[in-house]
Design an enzyme around this catalytic site. Sequence first.
Site, PDB file in Angstrom:
ATOM      1  N   GLU A  74      -8.744   9.832 -26.000  1.00  0.00           N
ATOM      2  CA  GLU A  74      -7.876   8.952 -26.756  1.00  0.00           C
ATOM      3  C   GLU A  74      -8.229   9.184 -28.230  1.00  0.00           C
ATOM      4  O   GLU A  74      -9.412   9.138 -28.587  1.00  0.00           O
ATOM      5  CB  GLU A  74      -8.166   7.492 -26.364  1.00  0.00           C
ATOM      6  CG  GLU A  74      -7.156   6.545 -26.936  1.00  0.00           C
ATOM      7  CD  GLU A  74      -7.455   5.082 -26.634  1.00  0.00           C
ATOM      8  OE1 GLU A  74      -8.295   4.783 -25.771  1.00  0.00           O
ATOM      9  OE2 GLU A  74      -6.826   4.250 -27.306  1.00  0.00           O
ATOM     10  N   ARG A 313     -21.461  10.112 -16.154  1.00  0.00           N
ATOM     11  CA  ARG A 313     -21.395  10.356 -17.592  1.00  0.00           C
ATOM     12  C   ARG A 313     -22.761  10.770 -18.110  1.00  0.00           C
ATOM     13  O   ARG A 313     -23.779  10.551 -17.452  1.00  0.00           O
ATOM     14  CB  ARG A 313     -20.902   9.104 -18.327  1.00  0.00           C
ATOM     15  CG  ARG A 313     -21.803   7.887 -18.129  1.00  0.00           C
ATOM     16  CD  ARG A 313     -21.219   6.643 -18.788  1.00  0.00           C
ATOM     17  NE  ARG A 313     -21.468   6.613 -20.222  1.00  0.00           N
ATOM     18  CZ  ARG A 313     -20.516   6.627 -21.146  1.00  0.00           C
ATOM     19  NH1 ARG A 313     -19.253   6.690 -20.810  1.00  0.00           N
ATOM     20  NH2 ARG A 313     -20.830   6.575 -22.410  1.00  0.00           N
ATOM     21  N   LYS A 323     -18.088   5.090 -28.574  1.00  0.00           N
ATOM     22  CA  LYS A 323     -17.338   5.250 -29.831  1.00  0.00           C
ATOM     23  C   LYS A 323     -17.382   3.969 -30.648  1.00  0.00           C
ATOM     24  O   LYS A 323     -17.490   4.015 -31.873  1.00  0.00           O
ATOM     25  CB  LYS A 323     -15.880   5.581 -29.516  1.00  0.00           C
ATOM     26  CG  LYS A 323     -15.600   7.053 -29.395  1.00  0.00           C
ATOM     27  CD  LYS A 323     -14.096   7.255 -29.252  1.00  0.00           C
ATOM     28  CE  LYS A 323     -13.771   7.997 -27.978  1.00  0.00           C
ATOM     29  NZ  LYS A 323     -12.392   7.916 -27.556  1.00  0.00           N
TER      30      LYS A 323
HETATM   31  P1  ATP Z   1     -16.320   5.954 -25.388  1.00  0.00           P
HETATM   32  O1  ATP Z   1     -16.855   5.215 -24.210  1.00  0.00           O
HETATM   33  O2  ATP Z   1     -17.338   6.601 -26.240  1.00  0.00           O
HETATM   34  O3  ATP Z   1     -15.335   5.176 -26.203  1.00  0.00           O
HETATM   35  P2  ATP Z   1     -14.201   7.029 -23.941  1.00  0.00           P
HETATM   36  O4  ATP Z   1     -14.459   7.344 -22.531  1.00  0.00           O
HETATM   37  O5  ATP Z   1     -13.505   5.770 -24.208  1.00  0.00           O
HETATM   38  O6  ATP Z   1     -15.539   7.160 -24.770  1.00  0.00           O
HETATM   39  P3  ATP Z   1     -12.148   8.947 -24.159  1.00  0.00           P
HETATM   40  O7  ATP Z   1     -11.474   9.421 -25.378  1.00  0.00           O
HETATM   41  O8  ATP Z   1     -11.385   8.174 -23.176  1.00  0.00           O
HETATM   42  O9  ATP Z   1     -13.401   8.164 -24.671  1.00  0.00           O
HETATM   43  O10 ATP Z   1     -12.910  10.144 -23.440  1.00  0.00           O
HETATM   44  C1  ATP Z   1     -12.331  11.378 -23.103  1.00  0.00           C
HETATM   45  C2  ATP Z   1     -13.042  11.952 -21.939  1.00  0.00           C
HETATM   46  O11 ATP Z   1     -14.433  12.082 -22.190  1.00  0.00           O
HETATM   47  C3  ATP Z   1     -12.905  11.064 -20.716  1.00  0.00           C
HETATM   48  O12 ATP Z   1     -12.480  11.875 -19.639  1.00  0.00           O
HETATM   49  C4  ATP Z   1     -14.267  10.518 -20.483  1.00  0.00           C
HETATM   50  O13 ATP Z   1     -14.520  10.349 -19.117  1.00  0.00           O
HETATM   51  C5  ATP Z   1     -15.175  11.569 -21.108  1.00  0.00           C
HETATM   52  N1  ATP Z   1     -16.424  10.980 -21.569  1.00  0.00           N
HETATM   53  C6  ATP Z   1     -16.576   9.966 -22.456  1.00  0.00           C
HETATM   54  N2  ATP Z   1     -17.872   9.651 -22.600  1.00  0.00           N
HETATM   55  C7  ATP Z   1     -18.573  10.492 -21.795  1.00  0.00           C
HETATM   56  C8  ATP Z   1     -19.966  10.675 -21.494  1.00  0.00           C
HETATM   57  N3  ATP Z   1     -20.924   9.933 -22.054  1.00  0.00           N
HETATM   58  N4  ATP Z   1     -20.312  11.652 -20.621  1.00  0.00           N
HETATM   59  C9  ATP Z   1     -19.371  12.426 -20.061  1.00  0.00           C
HETATM   60  N5  ATP Z   1     -18.055  12.306 -20.298  1.00  0.00           N
HETATM   61  C10 ATP Z   1     -17.648  11.352 -21.152  1.00  0.00           C
END
Ligand code: ATP
Length: 618
Positions: A74, A313, A323
């Site tokens: 996102e 993760r 984030k």
């Molecule tokens: P955050 O929790 O930091 O806001 P998010 O998951 O909301 O991250 P997205 O933009 O939705 O951020 O993430 C894009 C992709 O990255 C998703 O498929 C998510 O599963 C993956 N992702 C996010 N954080 C991790 C992590 N710590 N380890 C592995 N993959 C991750």
Amino acid sequence: MSSNTPATAHKNNTAPAAEGEEHKVSNFLRQIIEKDLEQGTHAQRRWGGTPGDAAHHTAGQPDPAKIRTRFPPEPNGYLHVGHAKSICLNFGLARDYGGVCHMRFDDTNPEKEEQEYVDSILDAVQWLGLGWQSQCGGKTEDHLYYASNYFDFMYRAAEVLIEAGHAYVDEQTPEQMRANRGDFGKPGIDSPFRSRTQADNLARFREMRDGKLPDGAAVLRAKIDMASPNINMRDPAIYRIRRATHHNTGDAWCIYPMYTFAHPIEDALENITHSICTLEFEDQRPFYDWLMDRLAEGGLINTPPPRQYEFARLNLTYVITSKRKLAQLVNEGKVSGWDDPRMPTIVGLRRRGYTPESIQLFAERIGVTKSDSWIDYSTLEGCLREDLENKAHRGMAVLDPVKLVLTNWAEAFGSDSYLEACTQPALPHRAVPEGQTPPADRTFQIGKEVWIEREDFEEVPPKGYKRLFPGNVVRLKGGYVIECTGCARDAAGKVTEVHAKVIPGTKSGTPGADSVKAKAAITWVGVADGVQAEVRLYDRLFSEAQPDAGGKNFLDALNPDSLKVVTAYVEPSLAAAKPDQKFQFERHGYFVADRADHGVDGKVVFNRVTGLKDSWGK
Ligand code: ATP
Ligand code: MG
């Protein structure tokens, strides 16, 4: 961790990505993909035109790409090291199995998304050495997609659900909806709007779309099961009213699809075969599959539908990967920005001196599993050291300088101003990759005065001390052997100068080099040609391994000593660095010329990437 992995697979190779597949460690996702390929699960899938086209799913050629994965961020912040794991995984699987990975922006939420983030995300993925272009029949295909381009299709899918009796417009207040959802021990209660007729629902949904209802007055909900033990199946909301300008579609819509509804449709439209996400989405999978079945019944998607698979993760010690919390560090001025070299963002790691190869190696090494665990930060640093060992040219820098005066210089060489050139290899012999020509030697000048580390002199040496103390003989690395005679101090007793005598005929690389035994070799930089540099000594940003565990305030765990700035002297070859160029400062560790500040107004600025040895265990 690093001891039992096939580290040698990447030794002497600057591009782990290009390695043969025999070094890839298998994992549950690879097993699933290999089985699908063997059984031809996706062989009948059709692929043609642009996702979202009406014709897209009925026409087209059998997909030659076999597997399709996607990375769907996102655009609401900068990517971090956790995303890097997901990027390397998704793009890496596609690469290894001759498939395609889609770069897709999950931009269905108009409020938090910005072009700045879109640009930074594209930049980060490219920098990591992974791309969304593929070759197909001699043509280059560009697999960059925006979920917001599918809003028309998503709207149509919602109407199809309504017409089939699988969705309804609910006009309960948000509070009522929350109360009636129940909880783990208590089934939900049907909304009074649940029994609306299809015609009624369709008319009301169109009124939502046409801006006849205020924000929050109604939502479209999937009609599934209010008593389901999985709360995600209790009629989840799939569309909401929100008057907000979208970065891509502007004011064309005042209703927006919810993530849980949008995401599976994006996957289906793009013919994704393996939709890989993190474990927190496991409870969403039943809805994902439910929606796929409904869309297939409605003739809206290709079959077989995509399947969702979850992996654990990345949790990295001393690091925060949220984030929202990273944004807080930036907004509250705890760091200098998203690219502060202490940040675990990809831009931060890059500015700190991490290489794409080291991050890819890290992703490969930590692997993928289905259970949550913590990875030690030293694993990431270890991958960097391994990558830089054969790449980073060596150089001498004095980080805590005190002047050493060779008092007999004129006597030995005829003049106090006499300078003599010294040369040293840019890479030690053992670090030159096999079959490669060693880089040109470094040259620097030795003269009457040189800078040495303050800690390399002790008037009264502690037991076992081998460096400079009166009467002791040491080598100035790459230069002459010298004998220490004493020092000068200021009124406060601080050493202002160290004194020694040069022993002529002992220069490194000459026949007399071994004629006098030196107890130690110390690093130094000539006063005549040394260049002043700002060196930023970075350390871990948090003092606790799990700064946000157990509801703790992560800001309380900030390490007050995470940045120390010193004025150092560096040899000329280091001062000539280009921004982003990495070096090993002998005995001190790996450093990078800062990509933002180095060279600006003639300033020489280096960031410490990491020390030479793991210091995290201490
Ligand atoms: P955050 O929790 O930091 O806001 P998010 O998951 O909301 O991250 P997205 O933009 O939705 O951020 O993430 C894009 C992709 O990255 C998703 O498929 C998510 O599963 C993956 N992702 C996010 N954080 C991790 C992590 N710590 N380890 C592995 N993959 C991750
Ligand atoms: Mg998310």
